[in-house]
Design an enzyme around this catalytic site. Structure first.
Site, short mmCIF file in Angstrom:
data_model
loop_
_atom_site.label_atom_id
_atom_site.label_comp_id
_atom_site.label_asym_id
_atom_site.label_seq_id
_atom_site.Cartn_x
_atom_site.Cartn_y
_atom_site.Cartn_z
CD GLU A 133 12.77 -18.18 -56.97
OE1 GLU A 133 13.53 -19.00 -56.53
OE2 GLU A 133 11.74 -17.79 -56.64
CD GLU A 183 5.43 -19.64 -71.11
OE1 GLU A 183 6.24 -18.79 -70.46
OE2 GLU A 183 4.20 -19.89 -70.55
#
Lengths: 263, 546
Positions: free
Chosen positions: B130, B369
């Site tokens: 987000e 990641e």
């Protein structure tokens, strides 16, 4: 009809190097592939299978890892795979190899058509396919581009110098295939590769096919390789297009640049 | 899942490479990169079960997939990265998006969704990040409110924004992380659900063939059966459970793209004549731009394989190992790609040569990641605990095992790796004694040193093994030389940088120079240049000019 396709695993010849000191092939890091001509032969057989619902059995000879080309063929649609793998086969030349393959094909039983690549890209002999036909006492048609079947008629389109020849045969017959756009090699999907593990696959030894040891391997091979060496490298030719005058000017330019001519 | 047999795996790799050769030529990639365009038709074809079906790797056989293990997925990810890292990211997003279902889904959910992903070639996106919650998912703002009917929770209304979502604008379904009253959880959101929309495709530095978009969820109604695992509050655990192997995938990206850039440079260097001979014969070129990079990447490969095989044997988590694998492969890959541009000179700086694009693409592997800095922290945290728990024996015991290996296999770099591990143990112990880990800088730097020293240990172990993995493209002589070069460099850096780190942060560092055994590590450098010569020759032999 029952079709057998002979396939061979070969080192990718575009990646193979020869050790100039020992004259042996440097195999480390060189990927193995299906012999490209065999890939076309396989596609030809699979096309016939699709059209006429024939059974396609693959036969290969080689070390255990040669299972790879057989499994690929099964993933593409062949029904069954056989790998002749035994230390007794090691070092076989084209004569001994065709002897072993013919013994295996006899063991398979009734075979109507045998497909093979015209030649393998590692040895380039073009002898093994015809050798198998000879050992089996079967007629052969070599250098085929396309093959069709109509009832019991096998129609082979063959490439000859300066043209094509259309031949007809009755089964059983052995056909060696060249490359043709109708049989462009396909590669299997992940799902087909996974599913091919469930198809029947057999590894046969020399004893399994009833082959006599004296006709196998190095001692059963009349051919002895004396030496391998890379062909001398030729200088690359440069090609120019354009009018004659332009061509002459270009050549003069190059001769000057290379100091063959004074300015 | 255990990995599949080597023949099936390699046939899949062949099919993928052949597909790329025929359908994704560099000219097309270059055009799409220029236009910032996602190749939807290519991705759909790659997912087509009759053409390739690359997404089926992540799906168990009982749901219509091919049950790939971590090792298989690593190999495919490496191959994808060599084709194009943007396309690789598009596939990876589906892998990631499928993960919460694989890990936390009920039997019924797997039956429904995994089967659909497999058979309908669905593109999936993994929507966690987000605007204010990247690596730190605790700040999650997206909310899922209960919708109660007849006294039962019939569904959820989800509201919030997601950012940097790979496949965000093109996915057919999304697994979305949201905060429910019972805690964070994953929901399956389909693209046509009311209130769901994707923002514009981002204009990125690299991986421009990968669609990246923000997502808006405005009161999106999701039936209760779309809550993965049918239980609230499990979301973060489900996310963390897969970090071990999702990071192995990104590690494979760094490795694949980095080695691809290097191999192109190695081939080029044999044709480029400068100062009377090819660049490939000049130490000033090879020993600076090629050999150290290639050696580090082969080290990263051995660590990736070590982690993948452990995961495939049934071990869970392995967060620290996943972090080491990804951190090493992405940082070293990024450096290798940078040096590949240098190795091509002016040509490398133009878009005519793929190394320019690889350099832009590969940077993402240091970011997504888990950024490199988050990984430094993860690695430090994991191993610091081990150091304390073992009372300082963790790396000393590992060094003992390497010395045993050295006695049997004296040429695989095990002695240098052992010296590096002992130096690392000494540095960690000094940090503990002087309470230096109160400095964040110290902890992150330790993460970096740990990565290199452990990779050296694993590389030497692999190079000392009797049988090599299917991925080793060099003979024993060449690969052992690579392991020696890696281990020497890692040991020297561990000792020097560790020493500098402690001296920079501590009141006193007396005695540490002896403890890290700098003298022995320096002595161990003997033979380095000859080994680099050997590695350069092997690289030239393996990746000859086309």
């Amino acid at each position: 009809m029952n079709i057998v396709v002979c396939v061979k695993q070969v080192p990718d010849s575009t990646e193979v190097k020869i050790n100039p000191e020992t004259g042996t092939l440097i195999r480390a890091g060189v990927p193995s592939i299906i012999n490209p001509y065999d890939h076309f032969a396989l596609q030809a057989a699979l096309e016939l299978k699709k059209k006429h619902d024939f059974k396609v059995t693959l036969v290969s000879m080689g070390p255990p890892q040669a299972k790879s080309v057989v499994q690929m063929g099964m993933a593409l649609g062949a029904d069954e795979g056989i790998l002749l793998s035994d230390m007794a086969f090691a070092g076989s030349d084209t004569w001994a190899t065709s002897y072993a393959l013919s013994k295996a094909i006899r063991k398979i039983g009734k075979v109507d058509m045998i497909f093979a690549g015209m030649q393998a890209i590692d040895g380039d002999t073009a002898q093994t396919g015809p050798g198998v036909a000879q050992q089996l006492g079967m007629p052969q048609i070599t250098f085929c581009e396309r093959v069709e079947v109509d009832g019991r008629r096998i129609i082979a389109h063959k490439q000859i110098d300066g043209g094509h020849e259309v031949l007809e045969a009755r089964p059983p017959v052995l056909l060696t295939m060249i490359m043709h756009k109708d049989y462009t090699p396909r590669y299997p999907s992940f799902l087909a590769i996974s599913a091919s593990l469930k198809k029947p696959f057999h590894v046969w030894s020399a004893a399994d096919i009833g082959a006599e040891a004296q006709f196998l391997g190095l001692k059963g091979s009349p051919t002895q390789v004396d030496k391998i060496y890379p062909p001398p490298q030729r200088e690359k030719a440069a090609m120019f297009s354009g009018s004659g005058v332009e061509g002459m000017q270009r050549i003069l330019q190059i001769m000057k640049a290379e100091h063959f001519l004074e300015d | 899942m255990a990995s599949m047999d080597a023949i099936s795996r390699n046939l899949m790799l062949d099919s993928l490479k052949e597909y790329a050769k025929r359908r994704i030529p560099y000219d097309l990639i270059r055009e799409l990169d220029e236009k910032n365009e996602f190749p939807a038709d290519i991705l759909k074809e790659m997912y087509d079960r009759d053409t390739l079906g690359v997404h089926l790797l992540m799906i168990p056989e009982e749901y219509g997939g091919v049950s790939g293990g971590t090792y298989d997925i690593y190999r495919i990810c490496e191959a994808l990265a060599r084709i194009d890292l943007g396309i690789a990211t598009g596939v990876f997003a589906t892998f990631l998006g499928t993960d919460p279902l694989n890990v936390g889904g009920t039997g019924e959910q797997k039956e429904k969704w995994l089967k659909r992903i497999a058979s309908e070639n669905l593109l999936v996106a993994y929507a966690a990040t987000e605007p204010d919650a990247g690596s730190d998912l605790v700040n999650l703002r997206t909310r899922a409110e209960h919708v109660v009917k007849n006294g039962k929770i019939a569904g959820y209304r989800i509201t919030g924004n997601k950012q940097w979502i790979s496949n965000g604008g093109v996915a057919d379904m999304h697994t979305v992380l949201a905060m429910a009253p019972g805690g964070p959880c994953w929901f399956i959101v389909e693209k046509n659900m009311e209130g769901f929309s994707a923002n514009k495709h981002e204009d990125k530095h690299g991986i421009r063939l990968s669609n990246t978009a923000g997502l808006s969820l405005d009161n999106v109604y999701v039936p209760a059966e779309n809550l993965i695992g049918l239980e609230e509050g499990k979301g973060l655990l489900q996310a963390q459970a897969v970090f071990g192997y999702t990071r192995v995938m990104v590690a494979a990206f760094g490795l694949g793209a980095g080695e691809e850039a290097m191999e192109q440079a190695i081939r080029y260097s044999q044709q480029r004549i400068q100062g009377g001979g090819p660049l490939s014969d000049k130490q000033g070129y090879t020993h600076k731009l090629i050999v150290p990079n290639y050696v580090r990447l082969e080290g990263a490969r051995s660590y990736i394989e070590y982690t993948a095989l452990r995961l495939d044997s049934g071990e869970h988590g392995l967060q620290t190992e996943g972090a080491i694998a990804k951190y090493g492969a992405s940082e070293w890959g990024n450096k290798a790609a940078d040096d590949a541009i240098q190795a091509f000179g002016g040509y490398g700086y133009t878009k005519d040569f793929p190394v320019e694009k690889i350099k832009r693409d590969i940077k993402i592997t240091c970011i997504y990641e888990g950024t490199s800095e988050v990984l430094e922290m993860t690695i430090y945290r994991g191993r610091w605990q081990e150091h304390l728990k073992s009372r300082g024996r963790y790396y000393l015991d590992m060094a003992d095992r390497l010395d045993e290996l050295h006695a049997k296999e004296p040429r695989c770099g095990a002695h240098a790796a052992a010296l590096g591990l002992r130096a690392l143990g000494a540095v960690l112990e000094e940090c503990r004694a002087q309470k230096l880990t109160r400095h964040q800088h110290v902890t992150f730097k330790l993460g970096r040193l740990i990565c290199a020293a452990e990779t050296a240990a694993i590389f030497s172990t692999a190079a000392g093994a009797q049988k090599y993995a299917e991925t080793v493209r060099f003979d024993r002589e060449g690969w052992q030389a690579m392991a020696r070069v890696f281990a020497r460099e890692a040991a020297l850096n561990t000792a020097m940088e560790g020493l500098a780190l402690v001296l920079g942060a501590a009141d006193s560092g007396n005695g540490l120079a002896d403890a890290v055994n700098l003298e022995a590590i320096q002595t161990e450098q003997k033979g380095m240049v000859a080994d680099m010569d050997l590695v350069a020759a092997k690289l030239k032999q393996t990746f000859k000019a086309k």
